[in-house]
Design an enzyme around this catalytic site. Structure first.
Site, mmCIF file in Angstrom:
data_model
loop_
_atom_site.group_PDB
_atom_site.id
_atom_site.type_symbol
_atom_site.label_atom_id
_atom_site.label_comp_id
_atom_site.label_asym_id
_atom_site.label_seq_id
_atom_site.Cartn_x
_atom_site.Cartn_y
_atom_site.Cartn_z
ATOM 1 N N THR A 131 0.829 -1.204 0.000
ATOM 2 C CA THR A 131 0.000 0.000 0.000
ATOM 3 C C THR A 131 0.867 1.259 0.000
ATOM 4 O OG1 THR A 131 -1.416 1.289 1.498
ATOM 5 C CG2 THR A 131 -0.097 -0.379 2.513
ATOM 6 N N ASP A 132 0.285 2.362 -0.436
ATOM 7 C CA ASP A 132 1.007 3.641 -0.352
ATOM 8 C C ASP A 132 1.080 4.133 1.097
ATOM 9 O OD1 ASP A 132 -1.669 4.322 -0.022
ATOM 10 O OD2 ASP A 132 -1.645 5.999 -1.434
ATOM 11 N N GLU A 133 0.285 3.513 1.990
ATOM 12 C CA GLU A 133 0.256 3.984 3.380
ATOM 13 C C GLU A 133 1.580 3.731 4.097
ATOM 14 O OE1 GLU A 133 -3.420 3.252 5.509
ATOM 15 O OE2 GLU A 133 -4.553 3.160 3.648
ATOM 16 N N TYR A 156 -1.830 -0.789 11.033
ATOM 17 C CA TYR A 156 -1.968 -1.417 9.714
ATOM 18 C C TYR A 156 -0.776 -1.102 8.826
ATOM 19 C CZ TYR A 156 -3.312 -1.718 4.777
ATOM 20 O OH TYR A 156 -3.314 -1.968 3.414
ATOM 21 N N LYS A 160 2.318 -3.472 7.279
ATOM 22 C CA LYS A 160 2.584 -3.603 5.832
ATOM 23 C C LYS A 160 4.021 -3.171 5.521
ATOM 24 C CE LYS A 160 0.000 -4.581 2.942
ATOM 25 N NZ LYS A 160 -0.411 -5.908 2.369
HETATM 26 P P1 NAD Z 1 -9.723 -7.452 2.142
HETATM 27 O O1 NAD Z 1 -9.690 -7.132 3.604
HETATM 28 O O2 NAD Z 1 -10.950 -7.191 1.364
HETATM 29 O O3 NAD Z 1 -9.361 -9.010 1.942
HETATM 30 C C1 NAD Z 1 -8.313 -9.634 2.610
HETATM 31 C C2 NAD Z 1 -8.379 -11.127 2.303
HETATM 32 O O4 NAD Z 1 -7.276 -11.772 2.968
HETATM 33 C C3 NAD Z 1 -9.653 -11.808 2.787
HETATM 34 O O5 NAD Z 1 -10.132 -12.705 1.812
HETATM 35 C C4 NAD Z 1 -9.204 -12.563 4.036
HETATM 36 O O6 NAD Z 1 -9.986 -13.717 4.311
HETATM 37 C C5 NAD Z 1 -7.771 -12.924 3.648
HETATM 38 N N1 NAD Z 1 -6.918 -13.169 4.826
HETATM 39 C C6 NAD Z 1 -6.783 -12.378 5.924
HETATM 40 N N2 NAD Z 1 -5.923 -12.945 6.794
HETATM 41 C C7 NAD Z 1 -5.502 -14.097 6.220
HETATM 42 C C8 NAD Z 1 -4.586 -15.105 6.612
HETATM 43 N N3 NAD Z 1 -3.953 -15.054 7.796
HETATM 44 N N4 NAD Z 1 -4.364 -16.150 5.780
HETATM 45 C C9 NAD Z 1 -5.012 -16.224 4.591
HETATM 46 N N5 NAD Z 1 -5.914 -15.318 4.167
HETATM 47 C C10 NAD Z 1 -6.136 -14.251 4.981
HETATM 48 O O7 NAD Z 1 -8.459 -6.708 1.527
HETATM 49 P P2 NAD Z 1 -8.277 -5.934 0.135
HETATM 50 O O8 NAD Z 1 -8.809 -4.573 0.267
HETATM 51 O O9 NAD Z 1 -8.708 -6.807 -0.972
HETATM 52 O O10 NAD Z 1 -6.680 -5.804 0.101
HETATM 53 C C11 NAD Z 1 -5.863 -6.835 -0.464
HETATM 54 C C12 NAD Z 1 -4.397 -6.442 -0.366
HETATM 55 O O11 NAD Z 1 -4.196 -5.207 -1.043
HETATM 56 C C13 NAD Z 1 -3.904 -6.228 1.062
HETATM 57 O O12 NAD Z 1 -2.610 -6.753 1.168
HETATM 58 C C14 NAD Z 1 -3.900 -4.720 1.225
HETATM 59 O O13 NAD Z 1 -2.934 -4.318 2.179
HETATM 60 C C15 NAD Z 1 -3.552 -4.280 -0.173
HETATM 61 N N6 NAD Z 1 -4.031 -2.947 -0.560
HETATM 62 C C16 NAD Z 1 -5.364 -2.630 -0.407
HETATM 63 C C17 NAD Z 1 -5.809 -1.371 -0.817
HETATM 64 C C18 NAD Z 1 -7.270 -0.988 -0.707
HETATM 65 O O14 NAD Z 1 -7.614 0.176 -0.969
HETATM 66 N N7 NAD Z 1 -8.182 -1.891 -0.370
HETATM 67 C C19 NAD Z 1 -4.904 -0.444 -1.371
HETATM 68 C C20 NAD Z 1 -3.556 -0.805 -1.502
HETATM 69 C C21 NAD Z 1 -3.145 -2.067 -1.103
HETATM 70 P P1 TYD Z 2 -10.852 3.823 4.587
HETATM 71 O O1 TYD Z 2 -11.814 3.399 3.539
HETATM 72 O O2 TYD Z 2 -10.929 3.166 5.946
HETATM 73 O O3 TYD Z 2 -9.388 3.675 3.951
HETATM 74 P P2 TYD Z 2 -7.937 4.193 4.498
HETATM 75 O O4 TYD Z 2 -8.055 4.551 5.918
HETATM 76 O O5 TYD Z 2 -7.075 2.976 4.306
HETATM 77 O O6 TYD Z 2 -7.544 5.325 3.615
HETATM 78 O O7 TYD Z 2 -11.014 5.388 4.817
HETATM 79 C C1 TYD Z 2 -10.842 6.324 3.766
HETATM 80 C C2 TYD Z 2 -10.932 7.710 4.367
HETATM 81 O O8 TYD Z 2 -12.274 7.942 4.819
HETATM 82 C C3 TYD Z 2 -10.056 7.912 5.594
HETATM 83 O O9 TYD Z 2 -9.552 9.238 5.565
HETATM 84 C C4 TYD Z 2 -10.995 7.737 6.774
HETATM 85 C C5 TYD Z 2 -12.314 8.244 6.223
HETATM 86 N N1 TYD Z 2 -13.554 7.620 6.726
HETATM 87 C C6 TYD Z 2 -14.611 8.427 7.161
HETATM 88 O O10 TYD Z 2 -14.523 9.677 7.188
HETATM 89 N N2 TYD Z 2 -15.773 7.820 7.565
HETATM 90 C C7 TYD Z 2 -15.928 6.460 7.563
HETATM 91 O O11 TYD Z 2 -17.014 5.959 7.958
HETATM 92 C C8 TYD Z 2 -14.825 5.641 7.120
HETATM 93 C C9 TYD Z 2 -14.945 4.147 7.114
HETATM 94 C C10 TYD Z 2 -13.663 6.275 6.700
#
Ligand code: NAD
Ligand code: TYD
Length: 358
Positions: A131-133, A156, A160
């Protein structure tokens, strides 16, 4: 190809993308936590090149066994605990899955490749999805580059960041062919309704408060999930081992802008004036549901990605612009309210406020 976390949001989109655009056999390896569900994989469950294994990426014996049985030449590691708010309330599973679990995926790969010849070991790729975080946050100006120092803010992003360092260490020390992608916030179909965009859509439809953390001025750089998936596949096939690739579409929006846009799109496709839940609360428009609440502790101010490296080196381009992507997403949730209901029931989740750290 093994895809960990393939039952989650981005993972399930990637599985479809890989089945459509490659000839790989795709083995989803997933623990099925609260965020992962077989409901997300229904459309591919009968595909001839698809298989599913329920396992925990932090369980070295189980992962070694899966590597031996499937003999993968590609591993894509999506599996993670992903919600910043949950990491504030309880960091432990973040350390276990994100840090220990990523180490296990690397160590199992190292052991598996010890029995392979040089050609097989050099053809192997493990792509770790990050992630960019990990870079922390920005003030009003500037962008995250691949050279930006890591400075994570939340449990989190710290977990990562630690995982990314371990991936680099396995490349440098053991010569494992690893690649890392660091992407900005994703949106699109199948996102679990704890994250900003789906939680706002579903709360609005039920005339519940739309919680805005702090003053709503925090900025995220949004990318449609399919564009993230195409970037991952490009990096997996053509990326240079040992390298990081940032992925992002230069779509910076404040949280307030996102919430206002969702309200407008809902007015267009499901007007508040015709919504009994809104009538019952005596409210005329979805925007009336906006509610400022106590800020998230440690709330990152702004994320913005420079994705020049993946564009220039690998020829990646996002296909979706924000306007069409967000409208498509709102429509997807409206068309899939059964999925929303089923997944929340399966996971016993009711969109409560998380992440106050109390
Ligand atoms: P999500 O929370 O929707 O899904 C996570 C998945 O991982 C689920 O299917 C869960 O069952 C599985 N999982 C969790 N713990 C596990 C374990 N111990 N063993 C096996 N499986 C396990 O997540 P997402 O939003 O699809 O994100 C996927 C990846 O992309 C993550 O690594 C996240 O850090 C990265 N990412 C997400 C975003 C975003 O905006 N959602 C952005 C950048 C990077
Ligand atoms: P989120 O979807 O949790 O992603 P991330 O924290 O990884 O960026 O949140 C996106 C942004 O929205 C973050 O600045 C927190 C804010 N947020 C709210 O203001 N209200 C909400 O109910 C949630 C879930 C997030």
């Amino acid at each position: 190809m093994i895809v960990t976390g393939g039952a989650g949001f981005i993972g399930t989109n990637f599985v479809r993308h890989a089945l459509k655009n490659t000839d790989y056999r795709v083995v989803v390896l997933d623990k099925l936590t609260y965020a992962g569900s077989l409901l997300n994989l229904k459309q591919v469950e009968n595909h001839e090149r698809y298989a599913f294994e329920q396992a925990d990426i932090a369980d070295l014996d189980a992962i070694e066994d899966i590597y031996q049985r499937y003999q993968p030449d590609r591993v894509v590691n999506f599996a993670a605990e992903t919600h910043v708010d949950r990491s504030i309330d309880g960091p432990e599973p973040f350390v276990r899955t994100n840090l220990v679990g990523t180490w296990v995926m690397l160590e199992a790969a190292r052991r598996y490749l010890r029995d392979k010849n040089e050609d097989e070991a050099s053809a192997f790729r493990l792509l770790h999805v990050s992630t960019d975080e990990v870079y922390g946050d920005l003030d009003e100006t500037g962008l995250f580059h691949e050279t930006t120092p890591y400075a994570p803010s939340s449990p989190y992003s710290a977990s990562k960041a630690g995982a990314d360092h371990m991936v680099h260490a396995y490349h440098r020390t053991y010569g494992l062919n690893t690649i890392i992608t660091n992407c900005s916030n994703n949106y699109g179909p199948f996102q679990f309704p704890e994250k900003l965009i789906p939680v706002v859509i579903l709360n609005a439809l039920e005339a519940k408060d739309l919680r805005i953390y702090g003053d709503g001025s925090n900025i995220r750089d949004w990318l449609y999930v399919e564009d993230h998936c195409s970037g991952i596949l490009k990096a997996l096939e053509n990326g240079r081992p040992g390298r990081n690739y940032n992925i992002g579409g230069r779509n910076e929006r404040t949280n307030l802008q996102i919430i206002d846009r969702i309200c407008k799109l809902l007015e267009k496709h499901r007007p508040a004036a015709e919504n009994p839940a809104m009538q019952a609360r005596g409210l005329k428009q979805y925007a009336d549901l906006k509610t400022f609440v106590e800020d998230r502790p440690g709330h990152d101010l702004r994320y913005a990605i420079d994705a020049d490296r993946i564009r220039e080196e690998l020829g990646w381009e996002p296909k979706h612009n924000f306007d069409s992507g967000i409208e498509h997403t709102v429509k997807w949730y409206l068309d899939n309210l059964d999925w929303c209901k089923d997944i929340q029931e399966e996971k016993n989740y009711n969109r409560e406020r998380l992440g106050t750290g109390k």
